[in-house]
Design a protein around this motif. Structure first.
Motif, mmCIF file in Angstrom:
data_model
loop_
_atom_site.group_PDB
_atom_site.id
_atom_site.type_symbol
_atom_site.label_atom_id
_atom_site.label_comp_id
_atom_site.label_asym_id
_atom_site.label_seq_id
_atom_site.Cartn_x
_atom_site.Cartn_y
_atom_site.Cartn_z
ATOM 1 N N ALA A 9 6.221 52.053 -3.678
ATOM 2 C CA ALA A 9 5.882 53.464 -3.479
ATOM 3 C C ALA A 9 6.011 54.220 -4.786
ATOM 4 N N TYR A 11 5.973 58.408 -6.632
ATOM 5 C CA TYR A 11 5.846 59.865 -6.648
ATOM 6 C C TYR A 11 4.940 60.189 -7.825
ATOM 7 N N GLY A 49 7.520 58.017 7.125
ATOM 8 C CA GLY A 49 6.257 58.717 6.868
ATOM 9 C C GLY A 49 6.426 60.044 6.167
ATOM 10 N N LEU A 51 7.009 60.514 2.736
ATOM 11 C CA LEU A 51 6.682 60.571 1.314
ATOM 12 C C LEU A 51 5.538 61.529 0.984
ATOM 13 N N PRO A 52 4.435 61.564 1.754
ATOM 14 C CA PRO A 52 3.333 62.470 1.384
ATOM 15 C C PRO A 52 3.742 63.928 1.302
ATOM 16 N N ALA A 53 4.643 64.361 2.169
ATOM 17 C CA ALA A 53 5.087 65.757 2.136
ATOM 18 C C ALA A 53 5.872 66.076 0.876
ATOM 19 N N GLY A 55 5.041 64.649 -2.129
ATOM 20 C CA GLY A 55 4.205 64.280 -3.270
ATOM 21 C C GLY A 55 4.194 62.805 -3.585
ATOM 22 N N ARG A 57 3.749 58.478 -2.079
ATOM 23 C CA ARG A 57 2.975 57.640 -1.167
ATOM 24 C C ARG A 57 3.422 56.192 -1.309
ATOM 25 N N THR A 59 2.392 52.505 -1.695
ATOM 26 C CA THR A 59 1.206 51.946 -2.334
ATOM 27 C C THR A 59 0.942 50.485 -1.976
ATOM 28 N N GLY A 72 1.201 54.583 6.370
ATOM 29 C CA GLY A 72 0.116 55.567 6.388
ATOM 30 C C GLY A 72 0.159 56.531 7.542
ATOM 31 N N PRO A 74 1.513 59.659 9.726
ATOM 32 C CA PRO A 74 2.298 60.861 9.451
ATOM 33 C C PRO A 74 3.641 60.808 10.153
#
Length: 233
Positions: A9, A11, A49, A51-53, A55, A57, A59, A72, A74
């Motif tokens: 993962a 940032y 879920g 990490l996207p919030a 910044g 992801r 990988t 992937g 949410p």
């Protein structure tokens, strides 16, 4: 139950996880161990879920829960799969009452207001107080109670007893032992090695974003060099 394999993962451009792998079986207590900044919280955030919030992801790799792919999804979809999080820093809703914090994300099942109050009587005493008015220990009780109110199949705790007074820490450990005795699956981060060795079935050590060791309490107790290398500051 939970299977994490080859998890990487980032940032932004900064890679934070490189190769994390572990499993949590039904009814097991598994810990993520390692010094600060080695990737334990980022691993939990990837599983949940979140990490996207922030910044980030995931990988590479796989995260599966009862055979379903979580990578992937949410955070709300992960929670609906049956994972409940007690986050680092507690993160209770400051302007909601204790009761409102508990019912905000409640789902039907074994855990309801009555059973959470029985587990933490102080929450019943303080149910009309705002989250911001609680002590740190009371906030941690509330965070655990709130996660249990989602009736999770896997309870995830990030820094379960950090910064708490000794009596409160002892109460939290007693609660976790009770939950284990009732068959609750738990993924746990905590620095109190004495307690986690007593409680957990297995341990996973993360160093610089990689799983470097895993084994049971007997194996970890028998390896003082391992503890010195990866766990002591």
């Amino acid at each position: 139950m939970l299977e994490v394999e080859g998890l990487a993962a980032s940032y932004g451009p900064a890679r934070i996880l490189h190769d994390v792998a572990f499993t949590v079986g039904a009814g097991e207590v598994v810990t993520l161990l390692g010094r600060n900044g080695m990737g334990k919280t980022s691993t939990v955030r990837a599983v949940m879920g979140l990490l996207p919030a922030l910044g980030g992801r995931a990988t590479e790799g796989r995260i599966r829960f009862d055979g379903a792919d979580l990578l992937g999804l949410p955070a709300h979809a992960v929670a609906r799969k049956g994972l409940g999080l007690v986050p680092e820093g507690r993160q209770v809703f400051p302007t909601l009452t204790v009761r409102e914090n508990l019912v905000a994300t409640a789902r039907p099942g074994r855990w309801d207001l009555a059973s959470v109050h029985a587990l933490f009587p102080r929450l019943r005493e303080r149910e009309a107080n705002m989250g911001r008015d609680l002590s740190g220990g009371e906030q941690q009780m509330l965070a655990i109670g709130r996660a249990l109110m989602t009736n999770p199949r896997l309870l995830v705790l990030d820094e379960a007893t950090e910064g708490l007074a000794p009596l409160i820490r002892a109460e939290i450990w007693a609660v976790l032992a009770r939950l284990k005795g009732e068959g609750q699956s738990i993924l746990l981060i905590d620095k109190n090695l004495v307690q986690v060795l007593r409680l957990a079935d297995r341990h996973v050590i993360i160093e610089r974003g990689r799983t470097v060791w895993s084994g049971d309490s007997a194996a970890l107790e028998a390896a003082p060099g391992l503890r010195e290398q990866y766990l002591h500051v």
